[in-house]
Design a protein around this motif. Structure first.
Motif, PDB file in Angstrom:
ATOM      1  N   TYR A   1       0.842  -1.184   0.000  1.00  0.00           N
ATOM      2  CA  TYR A   1       0.000   0.000   0.000  1.00  0.00           C
ATOM      3  C   TYR A   1       0.888   1.249   0.000  1.00  0.00           C
ATOM      4  CZ  TYR A   1      -3.550  -3.427   1.181  1.00  0.00           C
ATOM      5  OH  TYR A   1      -4.380  -4.520   1.158  1.00  0.00           O
TER       6      TYR A   1
ATOM      7  N   THR B   1      -3.173   6.760  -2.899  1.00  0.00           N
ATOM      8  CA  THR B   1      -4.281   5.818  -2.724  1.00  0.00           C
ATOM      9  C   THR B   1      -5.422   6.245  -3.636  1.00  0.00           C
ATOM     10  OG1 THR B   1      -4.876   7.202  -0.846  1.00  0.00           O
ATOM     11  CG2 THR B   1      -3.775   5.142  -0.348  1.00  0.00           C
TER      12      THR B   1
ATOM     13  N   GLN C   1      -8.204   5.405  -7.061  1.00  0.00           N
ATOM     14  CA  GLN C   1      -8.924   4.466  -7.921  1.00  0.00           C
ATOM     15  C   GLN C   1      -8.673   4.746  -9.401  1.00  0.00           C
ATOM     16  OE1 GLN C   1     -12.561   4.804  -4.791  1.00  0.00           O
ATOM     17  NE2 GLN C   1     -13.160   4.130  -6.821  1.00  0.00           N
TER      18      GLN C   1
ATOM     19  N   VAL D   1      -4.777  -0.775  -2.977  1.00  0.00           N
ATOM     20  CA  VAL D   1      -5.644   0.228  -2.361  1.00  0.00           C
ATOM     21  C   VAL D   1      -6.626  -0.495  -1.447  1.00  0.00           C
ATOM     22  CG1 VAL D   1      -7.375   2.018  -2.765  1.00  0.00           C
ATOM     23  CG2 VAL D   1      -5.401   1.820  -4.295  1.00  0.00           C
TER      24      VAL D   1
ATOM     25  N   GLY E   1     -12.061   1.743  -1.426  1.00  0.00           N
ATOM     26  CA  GLY E   1     -12.249   3.083  -1.978  1.00  0.00           C
ATOM     27  C   GLY E   1     -13.686   3.546  -1.875  1.00  0.00           C
TER      28      GLY E   1
ATOM     29  N   HIS F   1      -9.540  -1.961  -5.860  1.00  0.00           N
ATOM     30  CA  HIS F   1      -9.433  -1.576  -4.453  1.00  0.00           C
ATOM     31  C   HIS F   1     -10.206  -2.578  -3.605  1.00  0.00           C
ATOM     32  CE1 HIS F   1     -12.682   0.790  -6.373  1.00  0.00           C
ATOM     33  NE2 HIS F   1     -13.347   0.599  -5.270  1.00  0.00           N
TER      34      HIS F   1
END
Length: 794
Positions: free
Chosen positions: A29, A224, A226, A254, A257, A509
């Motif tokens: 991450y 982080t 999308q 991720v 999200g 995610h």
């Protein structure tokens, strides 16, 4: 190479490839990344919802141990603000109000949490300590924390020059036709409700690392996100004004999200810009308290609706007036949520001849509001499915019958709705009937009586819903105000030994894309799942794509992959035809084997791949070497998942606690690629829907202070709040994408909230309850029960 069995392809419940690294703690991450020589950023945020900044004294902070630099909005003058990605026009055709959104506050702060200054130091602790030494002189101004306050005559202006705090006054539908339909109605049902504000609370808080290479002038942002390509476009072109080839955006694993990591946030620009200023990496990681006041919130609608019915209970017209909270600034896609992602879904699964919707978007001194799982579709479904239940009650009709009577029939597809969208396929009766059967709707009264004998109140609720996924096509949404294309890209890179790397513009995610997308390759090319690698999330590696949101990854990203694989197979057939001395038309291909039709001549996938890269026996004058193809896919239409959710609850009248005892979800998500992953996605969405219906809400006081800014005050669903969820699917194929898929990531969060509230209202039937606002807390239920008891006593 061993040819794979079909059990790893489409329709197989293959275990998720990515889970081994996640469950063993080997995920990567953004906060796991540390760059050599990095410094740490701490952002000083406004404690006031609305205030003028009269002065900032940085001297003490700059003198603190370990401090590298301190910056304010004055240092970023000349750079762009955070852009909005969708322009909406008012009823009169004029553009919406679009006030600037500075990366660091300039002149004013407009919500609690607005970024005022950034301290960069050798450690996080040093940066935090120095931020506390910054002295800001604020002139506190009156704040508007609710839409009602913001729209009141003479209300304080959130932004100078935005009259009445109104971002836009938009509509869709024909008001004259709609009004005429109400004139001849047998019954008009009027209803008002609130769709409560939510805080997304993904498992992983946001984080960002900016890096700068002074030898090349290249910037890298780890974040982080999308959709890394969209962040690169927005931040590079509009904020930092960097050419795209000088900016790389990397979004590794991720941790959830739900829409809240689609947007371009100020922190991404801050650390990237600051890295260039100090010529060393800068890292920022949010803590949970910071997330509550900086991550874009979701929902927050107030709606009045009127439904016209004839004497048989058929819907004649729907008129909706909605106020939608934008918060203090326009987030990336905020303006599209209450318009083209909400009002266009107000027909639902019903044949309502005319729908007219009016939406006013309002600025308030609160955290910006944007897309959250479902983004507009849960708001539309909740309104519609509560309204249908109220209409059934006031018409004296059965809740199931009024829905059956108004469903779009199977022979009506493609079905043009009165609010722009055209549905391509669906079978709403089938999902309803299956859900009634699984939930044992017919046996509910017996269970209600048993609960009553035990001193409990039992209720059952239903929701028949529809949503729109895979927002498209680009030409249409562009005409409606979208400032980006909504296609997707897929590159299929076949290696000499036959293994495959997929480069996709979508992102993951938590949905299991590394497995599901690999299954598409396995099914089409016959390559074992273990020999398929999915690459995403790095703008330096993948072609320009639009990321993941709106359940688009399979319907749009997967379709791009199919088009690229078609190119691969077409070229491979030509190579196979040459090797087997046959015409291309006679060469068949099925999961790893090329065969000359009607003969025993065959070539394996591995032989063809090796020949493509070692072209000793190869028609080089006709075919280029290699097997590497790219395709872009721009959908012709949205996809339209739908289904039926049924919730059964029990209320303890002594504690007024609601227990969800059974939940059934029967969904039409199109072709199912991996049933196990679909089941998990639906269950996760249902958990979020139950959370909204019973537990979660963001509460502000009149001064714009978020009162529910921690898990002490904001109640998230836990395991003991959730029942076993029975998940089933009934498939009608999407007719306009090559996979026939529709999308499953949001359906659970869309269909569940009205089912839960309908069940709560049903449980309170003896107290003459017409509606209860979300979340249906014990305090609200206590008030209803005890008010009813007092009335009975009187």
């Amino acid at each position: 190479m061993t040819v794979v069995t079909p059990f790893e392809g489409i329709g197989a419940s293959v275990k998720r490839k990515e889970d081994l690294r996640f469950l063993s703690g080997r995920g990567r991450y953004t906060d796991d990344i540390n760059r050599p020589g990095q410094a740490y950023a701490h952002i000083l945020r406004s404690p006031h919802a609305h205030a003028a900044i009269r002065g900032i004294d940085l001297a003490a902070a700059r003198a603190m141990p370990g401090v590298v630099a301190v910056f304010t909005g004055a240092d970023m003058v000349g750079l762009g603000g955070l852009p909005c990605g969708w322009q909406i026009h008012n009823k009169d055709g004029s553009p919406m109000a679009e006030p600037p959104h500075p990366v660091l506050a300039q002149g004013k702060v407009r919500f609690v949490g607005d970024a005022v200054a950034v301290v960069i130091a050798s450690t996080r602790a040093a940066a935090r300590d120095a931020a506390e030494a910054i002295e800001v002189e604020y002139e506190v101004l009156p704040a508007v924390a609710t839409m009602e306050a913001a729209l009141a005559p003479g209300a304080p202006a959130v932004h100078d020059g935005v009259a009445g705090n109104l971002c836009y006054d938009w509509h869709i539908g024909d008001p004259a036709v709609n009004a005429a339909a109400f004139q001849g109605a047998h019954k008009v049902v009027e209803f008002e409700l609130v769709n409560n504000r939510l805080v997304p609370n993904a498992m992983e808080p946001r984080a960002a690392i900016g890096d700068f290479d002074p030898t090349t002038g290249d910037y890298t942002l780890y974040t982080t996100s999308q959709n890394p390509h969209v962040i690169r476009l927005l931040m590079g072109a509009f904020v930092l004004q960097l050419p795209e080839h000088k900016l790389r955006v990397v979004a590794p694993d991720v941790g959830g999200g739900f829409g809240s990591k689609i947007f371009h946030y100020a922190e991404e620009a801050i650390v990237t810009w600051a890295a260039g200023k100090i010529a060393r990496p800068v890292k920022w990681t949010a803590d949970r308290s910071e997330s509550f006041i900086t991550d874009a919130h979701g929902r927050d609608h107030v709606t009045k609706a009127r439904l016209a019915l004839d004497a048989e209970g058929r819907f004649l017209a729907l008129h909706v007036q909605t106020l939608a909270n934008m918060g203090a600034y326009l987030s990336t896609f905020s303006t599209s949520v209450p318009t083209y992602l909400y009002a266009t879904l107000l027909a639902g699964v019903y044949t309502t001849p005319t729908v007219y919707a009016e939406v006013k978007a309002v600025f308030t001194n609160t955290v910006p509001v944007d897309a959250y799982r479902g983004a507009g579709r849960p708001e539309a479904t909740f309104l519609l499915e509560r309204l249908v239940d109220v209409a059934a009650r006031e018409m004296g009709m059965d809740r199931i019958e009024i829905r059956r009577r108004n469903f779009i029939p199977n022979d009506a597809f493609p079905y043009q709705t009165p609010v722009a969208l055209q549905y391509d396929s669906g079978d709403y009766v089938a999902t309803l009937e299956e859900a009634l059967k699984v939930a044992d709707w017919a046996g509910f009264e017996q269970r209600r009586q048993a609960a009553k004998a035990a001193g409990k109140l039992r209720g059952i609720g239903i929701s028949t819903y529809l949503e729109a996924c895979g927002i498209a096509p680009s030409a249409v949404v562009g005409a409606l105000g979208a400032r980006a294309g909504l296609y997707e890209v897929g590159t299929i890179r076949v290696h000499p030994t036959g293994s495959v790397t997929v480069l996709t513009g979508t992102h993951s995610h938590g949905q299991g894309h590394e497995t599901t997308l690999a299954q598409l390759v396995t099914d089409r090319l016959g390559v074992p799942l273990a020999q398929v690698d999915i690459v995403h999330g790095d703008t330096a590696k993948i072609p320009f794509g639009m990321g993941t949101y709106g359940s688009r990854s399979l319907a749009v990203g997967g379709s791009a992959m199919v088009k690229a694989m078609d190119k691969i197979v077409a070229k491979a057939r030509r190579i196979a035809a040459h090797l087997m001395e046959a015409s291309v038309e006679d060469v068949e291909f099925d999961r790893g084997t090329f065969r000359v039709a009607g003969t025993d001549k065959t070539k394996s996938w591995g032989e063809i791949c090796l020949t493509a890269y070692v072209p000793h026996n190869y028609p080089i004058e006709e075919i280029e070497p290699g097997l590497d193809e790219t395709a872009f896919y721009d959908p012709k239409n949205f996809t339209y998942p739908g289904g039926c959710h049924i919730c059964e609850i029990e209320i303890d009248p002594d504690t007024c606690q609601v227990a969800v005892v059974n939940f059934t979800a029967v969904d039409d998500v199109g072709r199912v690629i991996n049933p196990m992953i679909v089941e998990g996605q639906v269950q996760g969405g249902v958990a979020q829907g139950i959370g909204q219906a019973l537990l979660e809400t963001a509460v502000y006081d009149e001064n714009g202070q978020l009162l529910s800014a921690s898990f002490m005050d904001y109640q998230m669903p836990r395991a003991n709040d959730l029942p076993p969820v029975s998940v089933a699917t009934h498939t009608t194929l999407c007719t306009h994408n090559p996979l026939g898929v529709k999308g499953c990531g949001e359906v659970g969060a869309i269909g569940s909230p009205p089912a839960v509230i309908n069940a709560v209202v049903d449980a309170l039937r003896d107290y003459d309850v017409r509606h209860i606002e979300m979340p249906a807390t014990p305090a609200k239920i206590w008030g209803i029960i005890h008010a009813g008891q007092r009335l009975a006593a009187e």
